[in-house]
Scaffold this motif. Structure first.
Motif, PDB file in Angstrom:
ATOM      1  N   LYS A  55       4.295   1.345  -7.844  1.00  0.00           N
ATOM      2  CA  LYS A  55       4.664   2.142  -6.568  1.00  0.00           C
ATOM      3  C   LYS A  55       5.726   3.190  -6.472  1.00  0.00           C
ATOM      4  CE  LYS A  55       4.563   0.867  -1.696  1.00  0.00           C
ATOM      5  NZ  LYS A  55       4.839  -0.198  -0.855  1.00  0.00           N
ATOM      6  N   THR A  56       6.828   2.696  -6.882  1.00  0.00           N
ATOM      7  CA  THR A  56       7.995   3.567  -6.991  1.00  0.00           C
ATOM      8  C   THR A  56       7.685   4.856  -7.600  1.00  0.00           C
ATOM      9  OG1 THR A  56       9.545   1.761  -6.456  1.00  0.00           O
ATOM     10  CG2 THR A  56      10.508   3.796  -7.490  1.00  0.00           C
TER      11      THR A  56
ATOM     12  N   ALA B 162       5.822   7.369  -6.153  1.00  0.00           N
ATOM     13  CA  ALA B 162       6.398   8.029  -5.029  1.00  0.00           C
ATOM     14  C   ALA B 162       7.211   9.004  -5.509  1.00  0.00           C
ATOM     15  CB  ALA B 162       7.079   7.014  -4.273  1.00  0.00           C
TER      16      ALA B 162
END
Length: 217
Positions: A44-45, A48
Motif C-alpha cells: 500500500k505504501t 502511494a
C-alpha cells in the motif's frame, strides 16, 4: 493524506545488489561494491510512493537527541520524503558515503514486505548527490560518550517520537510534501540490538507539517 499504522518507522540496511537479488539486472549500471540504501515497505505504501517522478533530490543533515548527534540521509521523490537515521560515529556509514561521493550518486531500492515477513525488491533507482554533500564532512570524526546500546535506544526514541515527520520540509521548490517515511539504518554493529529489541515492521505514511525551502535539516 494520512494513514494509520502501529509504528512510525522501519529498519533499513546498506546492502549490495547481489544480496537483494538484482545484480544481474544492474550489471554494467552499478559497481558491484556500491552500497544500496534499502527501504522496506508494504504494498500500500509503495503504491502511494509510485515509481515515476519528474523531480528527485538527495540530501544530508543532522539531528540531535540529548547528547547524541544523528546523521540524517533523506531522499525526496515527488511529494514523498524518506529519511534514514544513522549513527554519526559509524565507520560503515562513512565508508558508504565516501563511495557515493566518489560516484556522485546514491542507489536505493524499495523492498515490499509480504505477510510472511520476507522482502522482495520491486524497484531500484539512483539519486544524484546534491551540492550540500560536502557539508557532511563537518560531522566526520565525531565521537560519542554513549555506549552502542545507549545510542541505539536514543535513535529508536527519535524515530518513534514523530519529530522527524513534524520538522520535515520539502527539498524541491513548488512541490509540497505529502508523506514522510522514517528508517533507522541498521549497520553491522547494531544488528544485535535490532534483532533483540524490535521485530521488523513496515513504515507509516504521515502528513508533513510544512513545505518550506530546501536546506540541511
Amino acid at each position: 493524506m494520512q494513514h494509520a499504522s502501529d509504528t512510525l518507522f522501519a529498519f533499513s540496511e546498506l546492502r549490495l545488489a547481489r544480496h537483494i537479488g538484482i545484480a544481474n539486472g544492474l550489471k554494467g549500471r552499478l559497481p558491484s561494491d556500491l552500497p544500496i540504501l534499502t527501504s522496506p515497505t508494504n504494498a500500500k505504501t509503495f503504491k502511494a510512493i509510485g515509481t515515476e517522478h519528474e523531480s528527485t533530490c538527495f540530501g544530508f543533515g543532522k539531528m540531535a537527541i540529548d547528547d547524541l548527534d544523528i546523521l540524517t540521509l533523506r531522499l525526496q521523490l515527488g511529494g514523498t520524503q524518506i529519511y534514514w537515521l544513522a549513527d554519526v560515529t559509524d565507520a560503515e556509514v562513512w565508508q558508504a558515503l565516501d563511495k557515493w561521493l566518489k560516484r556522485q550518486v546514491v542507489p536505493y531500492a524499495f523492498e515490499v514486505v509480504n505477510g510472511l515477513g520476507r522482502s522482495k525488491t520491486v524497484a531500484f533507482g539512483k539519486a544524484h548527490i546534491s551540492s550540500e554533500a560536502p557539508k557532511t564532512n563537518l560531522l566526520r570524526g565525531r565521537t560519542s560518550t554513549n555506549t552502542l546500546e545507549e545510542g541505539w535506544d536514543k535513535m529508536i526514541d527519535l524515530a518513534a517520537s514523530g519529530i522527524v515527520q513534524l520538522q520535515a520540509t520539502t527539498d524541491i521548490p513548488r512541490i509540497p510534501l505529502s508523506q514522510v517515511l522514517v528508517h533507522i539504518l541498521v549497520t553491522e554493529q547494531y544488528k544485535g540490538s535490532a534483532q533483540a529489541k524490535l521485530v521488523r515492521r513496515g513504515t507509516v505514511l504521515t502528513t508533513a507539517a510544512s513545505a518550506g525551502a530546501s536546506g540541511i535539516h
